[in-house]
Motif scaffolding. Sequence first.
Motif: not given
Length: 222
Positions: A137-149, A218-222
């Motif tokens: 996981l430390s080598a993978a890119e993660t992000g937050i899926m946010r519910y938006g308009v 939508f994706v919000d990259r960390e």
Amino acid sequence: MKAIEKMTDTGEGKVTEYRVLLSEGRGEIEEKKSRFICTVRPVHSEQEAADFIEEIKKKYWDARHNCSAFVLGSRQELTRCSDDGEPGGTAGRPMLEVLIGEGLCDAAAVVTRYFGGTLLGTGGLVRAYGGAVKEALSAAETGIMRYGVKIRIGTDYNSVGKMQHLLGRRGIVPEAEYGEAAIFTVTVPVGEAEALKKEVTEATCGKARLTELEKIYFVDRE
């Protein structure tokens, strides 16, 4: 990586945000000459997870074990894990607990073990399998899926500078079209939509035309 502490419901049956993998990651650790190679990957269905697990088993066909775990759904509602011949609860479960503990959704992990000739015991196996997942996981890119308009903002050219400043202050990068009028298309979290509309209306003295197009993740990259 910080886990999302609470998955809040929007009132529409939607989770406001959840963490996902954006890329595959790979990590390896060694314990008493046993190699533990972990691969993590985004998955979006049980079939996709099963195909991924089978792919890794074929890749490492000569390994003693290919243990697996996956979690699906924005609320982590579906989970599965397999010890693949290791003592019960020493491999798949600790792998799954890492995925859940990191707040990840729609993610799968496979840990391949090449036996080094020395037994690790229950505690050693639990630490090794969980540790291998953390390493990947430390080598993978993660992000937050946010519910938006998604909102379309139409305004005259006299207000373009104000709009660019307002959106820039909020860290929003719009899609812009320039024709007879300036049109900015933006996506913001549902909880921020009304505040944005109010700011736009005040900044343009009520001249801006605001249209809600759709509600999406939508994706919000960390």
